[in-house]
Structures are given as structure tokens and as C-alpha cells.
Design a protein around this motif. Structure first.
Motif, PDB file in Angstrom:
ATOM      1  N   THR A  23       0.834  -1.196   0.000  1.00 59.73           N
ATOM      2  CA  THR A  23       0.000   0.000   0.000  1.00 59.73           C
ATOM      3  C   THR A  23       0.870   1.248   0.000  1.00 59.73           C
ATOM      4  O   THR A  23       2.090   1.181   0.239  1.00 59.73           O
ATOM      5  CB  THR A  23      -0.903   0.026   1.236  1.00 59.73           C
ATOM      6  N   VAL A  24       0.242   2.393  -0.221  1.00 54.80           N
ATOM      7  CA  VAL A  24       0.975   3.661  -0.187  1.00 54.80           C
ATOM      8  C   VAL A  24       1.601   3.866   1.185  1.00 54.80           C
ATOM      9  O   VAL A  24       2.767   4.265   1.296  1.00 54.80           O
ATOM     10  CB  VAL A  24       0.034   4.837  -0.546  1.00 54.80           C
ATOM     11  N   THR A  25       0.835   3.608   2.247  1.00 55.94           N
ATOM     12  CA  THR A  25       1.371   3.803   3.604  1.00 55.94           C
ATOM     13  C   THR A  25       2.575   2.912   3.848  1.00 55.94           C
ATOM     14  O   THR A  25       3.582   3.352   4.430  1.00 55.94           O
ATOM     15  CB  THR A  25       0.284   3.518   4.651  1.00 55.94           C
ATOM     16  N   GLU A  26       2.507   1.664   3.399  1.00 54.41           N
ATOM     17  CA  GLU A  26       3.645   0.763   3.578  1.00 54.41           C
ATOM     18  C   GLU A  26       4.866   1.254   2.816  1.00 54.41           C
ATOM     19  O   GLU A  26       6.004   1.179   3.327  1.00 54.41           O
ATOM     20  CB  GLU A  26       3.258  -0.643   3.116  1.00 54.41           C
ATOM     21  N   LEU A  27       4.647   1.759   1.611  1.00 54.55           N
ATOM     22  CA  LEU A  27       5.768   2.272   0.823  1.00 54.55           C
ATOM     23  C   LEU A  27       6.367   3.516   1.459  1.00 54.55           C
ATOM     24  O   LEU A  27       7.597   3.682   1.491  1.00 54.55           O
ATOM     25  CB  LEU A  27       5.309   2.571  -0.600  1.00 54.55           C
ATOM     26  N   VAL A  28       5.526   4.400   1.959  1.00 51.36           N
ATOM     27  CA  VAL A  28       6.033   5.603   2.629  1.00 51.36           C
ATOM     28  C   VAL A  28       6.850   5.214   3.851  1.00 51.36           C
ATOM     29  O   VAL A  28       7.938   5.755   4.095  1.00 51.36           O
ATOM     30  CB  VAL A  28       4.870   6.536   3.026  1.00 51.36           C
TER      31      VAL A  28
ATOM     32  N   ARG B 223       6.391  14.382  -5.334  1.00 47.56           N
ATOM     33  CA  ARG B 223       5.906  13.979  -4.015  1.00 47.56           C
ATOM     34  C   ARG B 223       6.958  13.162  -3.268  1.00 47.56           C
ATOM     35  O   ARG B 223       7.096  13.295  -2.049  1.00 47.56           O
ATOM     36  CB  ARG B 223       4.602  13.195  -4.163  1.00 47.56           C
ATOM     37  N   MET B 224       7.695  12.323  -3.976  1.00 48.85           N
ATOM     38  CA  MET B 224       8.758  11.572  -3.312  1.00 48.85           C
ATOM     39  C   MET B 224       9.839  12.502  -2.781  1.00 48.85           C
ATOM     40  O   MET B 224      10.379  12.287  -1.690  1.00 48.85           O
ATOM     41  CB  MET B 224       9.358  10.541  -4.267  1.00 48.85           C
TER      42      MET B 224
ATOM     43  N   ALA C  28      -0.353  12.788   1.933  1.00 53.75           N
ATOM     44  CA  ALA C  28       0.109  13.661   0.853  1.00 53.75           C
ATOM     45  C   ALA C  28       0.366  12.870  -0.421  1.00 53.75           C
ATOM     46  O   ALA C  28      -0.002  13.294  -1.525  1.00 53.75           O
ATOM     47  CB  ALA C  28       1.380  14.396   1.281  1.00 53.75           C
ATOM     48  N   MET C  29       0.974  11.711  -0.293  1.00 53.21           N
ATOM     49  CA  MET C  29       1.237  10.889  -1.467  1.00 53.21           C
ATOM     50  C   MET C  29      -0.061  10.391  -2.102  1.00 53.21           C
ATOM     51  O   MET C  29      -0.153  10.235  -3.321  1.00 53.21           O
ATOM     52  CB  MET C  29       2.112   9.680  -1.091  1.00 53.21           C
ATOM     53  N   SER C  30      -1.078  10.144  -1.282  1.00 52.99           N
ATOM     54  CA  SER C  30      -2.340   9.577  -1.770  1.00 52.99           C
ATOM     55  C   SER C  30      -3.317  10.608  -2.299  1.00 52.99           C
ATOM     56  O   SER C  30      -4.390  10.237  -2.788  1.00 52.99           O
ATOM     57  CB  SER C  30      -3.012   8.776  -0.645  1.00 52.99           C
ATOM     58  N   ALA C  31      -2.982  11.886  -2.190  1.00 53.85           N
ATOM     59  CA  ALA C  31      -3.892  12.934  -2.651  1.00 53.85           C
ATOM     60  C   ALA C  31      -4.190  12.747  -4.140  1.00 53.85           C
ATOM     61  O   ALA C  31      -3.361  12.227  -4.899  1.00 53.85           O
ATOM     62  CB  ALA C  31      -3.281  14.302  -2.405  1.00 53.85           C
ATOM     63  N   PRO C  32      -5.385  13.169  -4.578  1.00 50.99           N
ATOM     64  CA  PRO C  32      -5.728  13.045  -6.005  1.00 50.99           C
ATOM     65  C   PRO C  32      -4.711  13.780  -6.880  1.00 50.99           C
ATOM     66  O   PRO C  32      -4.081  14.742  -6.448  1.00 50.99           O
ATOM     67  CB  PRO C  32      -7.111  13.691  -6.099  1.00 50.99           C
ATOM     68  N   PRO C  33      -4.567  13.357  -8.109  1.00 52.72           N
ATOM     69  CA  PRO C  33      -3.664  14.067  -9.025  1.00 52.72           C
ATOM     70  C   PRO C  33      -4.061  15.525  -9.168  1.00 52.72           C
ATOM     71  O   PRO C  33      -5.249  15.879  -9.104  1.00 52.72           O
ATOM     72  CB  PRO C  33      -3.847  13.323 -10.356  1.00 52.72           C
ATOM     73  N   THR C  34      -3.090  16.373  -9.339  1.00 56.56           N
ATOM     74  CA  THR C  34      -3.354  17.796  -9.523  1.00 56.56           C
ATOM     75  C   THR C  34      -3.948  18.034 -10.913  1.00 56.56           C
ATOM     76  O   THR C  34      -3.412  17.525 -11.911  1.00 56.56           O
ATOM     77  CB  THR C  34      -2.057  18.605  -9.371  1.00 56.56           C
ATOM     78  N   GLU C  35      -5.040  18.778 -10.955  1.00 57.98           N
ATOM     79  CA  GLU C  35      -5.659  19.044 -12.242  1.00 57.98           C
ATOM     80  C   GLU C  35      -4.793  19.999 -13.053  1.00 57.98           C
ATOM     81  O   GLU C  35      -4.196  20.921 -12.511  1.00 57.98           O
ATOM     82  CB  GLU C  35      -7.049  19.656 -12.042  1.00 57.98           C
ATOM     83  N   THR C  36      -4.734  19.761 -14.343  1.00 57.49           N
ATOM     84  CA  THR C  36      -3.927  20.618 -15.216  1.00 57.49           C
ATOM     85  C   THR C  36      -4.824  21.463 -16.102  1.00 57.49           C
ATOM     86  O   THR C  36      -5.996  21.186 -16.278  1.00 57.49           O
ATOM     87  CB  THR C  36      -3.008  19.757 -16.099  1.00 57.49           C
TER      88      THR C  36
END
Length: 209
Positions: free
Chosen positions: A83-88, A158-159, A201-209
Motif C-alpha cells: 500500500t501507499v502507507t507501507e511504501l512511505v 511527491r517523493m 500527501a502521497m495519496s492525494a488526487p492528481p493535480t488538475e492541469t
């Protein structure tokens, strides 16, 4: 215990000065004066100031990279994908472990990481080698699987934020109070807070362009 050899003394002095003054603000003479060595010793042991910088940074980064790789190997050895949390936690945990709160050496390592981000000298941006790039690419790939909606550019941004948040926290904690005032419990709590914050923060939705 035998005193450190000349090469180690130069590395110790250079790490301290590069972390405090940056690449251009640190002269070879200042390094050798602090190390108690002669000017020719830098050329003999390292070849150049730029290579000395690379060796300084790798000396402090390699244990972090090794721990990050070991944690990622552990996560990838069992299904499902982490998961994202595990990777962080796998990526940020070694940063905390190798730069304990209240430790002067940990604070110096953190200052060096912060300096790498902020120093305009090209040498500060070009110290990395294949080993560092491998760690980066492996984590980018793992995060990309966990966060398929993010572009590679935003994912890498983000990394870098994980590195910056951790390093700034370690420096700030050390500067705020004497090392004796930082308890192990407080240090563990800070790490848990950071993992929670950084995973969100890593899991936040992609920033709209």
C-alpha cells in the motif's frame, strides 16, 4: 581506539562544512584546516573537491539507501502489492532511523540533505550514481503501481517531498533544544506523525492541469 586516518578526517570535516556552507562556500583549505591535513591530501585521496563531495554524500546516503532497498524487498516478497502507507514507511523510516532526533550526526546528515535540495551548485545536483538511481527508480515503480493516476513528474515531486519533510524536521528538532531534551518516545511519535502525514500527501488526487 586508533585515531581516524587522514582520509576519514577529511571526509568528516568536509561533511560538516558542506552541510553548513554548501559546495561553493566551502574551500579546500577550510576542509584541510579543520581536518588537520595538508592541501595536497584532498587531491591525493579524492582527486577533486567535486569528487570529495560525492564521497561525503554517498557515505551518509548509502546506509539509508541500503535500508530502503531491504524494506522494499521485504514488501515485494509477499502479495499483494504494498500500500501507499507501507511504501512511505519503507522509504521514510530509514531516514528517521539514520538521523535520530537530538543527535548531532543525524542533524548534520539532515542539513546535508537540505543543502542538496537548495544549493545552486551543479556539483550538488550531480553527485548521484547508479546505486542511488536504482533506489529511486525502484520506489518510483512501486509508488506508480499503488498510485496509477499520478504522472511520473508529480510522483517524483511527491517523493522529493518525503525527503524534504524528514530532513527539515530532523534539523529543526536538533536546533530547537539540546539533544538531552529529546526523548526516544517523542522521536517515535514524530516518525508516526510523519508517516501519517506523508502517506496522506502521497495519496492525494492528481493535480488538475
Amino acid at each position: 581506539m586508533a585515531p581516524p586516518d587522514t582520509r576519514t578526517q577529511i571526509l568528516d570535516a568536509a561533511e560538516r562544512l558542506f552541510a553548513e556552507r554548501g559546495f561553493r562556500g566551502t574551500s579546500v583549505r577550510a576542509i584541510t584546516d579543520l581536518a588537520g591535513a595538508n592541501l595536497a591530501a584532498v587531491g591525493y585521496h579524492f582527486g577533486s573537491k567535486a569528487e570529495l563531495l560525492a564521497q561525503v554524500v554517498r557515505r551518509v546516503i548509502e546506509p539509508i539507501n541500503a535500508a530502503q532497498c531491504a524494506e522494499l524487498d521485504r514488501l515485494l516478497a509477499r502479495p499483494p502489492d504494498p500500500t501507499v502507507t507501507e511504501l512511505v514507511e519503507a522509504f521514510a523510516g530509514p531516514l528517521f532511523d539514520e538521523t535520530p532526533a537530538g543527535d548531532e550526526g543525524g542533524a548534520r546528515t539532515s542539513r546535508l540533505i537540505v543543502m542538496i535540495f537548495g544549493d545552486p551548485a551543479e556539483e550538488m545536483r550531480n553527485w548521484t550514481g547508479p546505486a542511488e538511481e536504482t533506489v529511486r527508480d525502484r520506489y518510483l515503480a512501486a509508488f506508480a503501481r499503488a498510485l496509477p493516476g499520478l504522472s511520473p513528474e508529480e510522483l517524483w515531486f511527491r517523493m522529493r517531498g518525503i525527503l524534504a519533510v524528514t530532513a527539515v524536521d530532523r534539523v529543526e528538532v536538533y536546533n530547537r533544544c539540546p539533544p538531552a531534551c529529546v526523548s526516544p518516545v517523542a522521536g517515535e511519535a514524530t516518525q508516526r506523525w510523519a508517516i501519517t502525514f506523508l502517506a496522506a500527501a502521497m495519496s492525494a488526487p492528481p493535480t488538475e492541469t
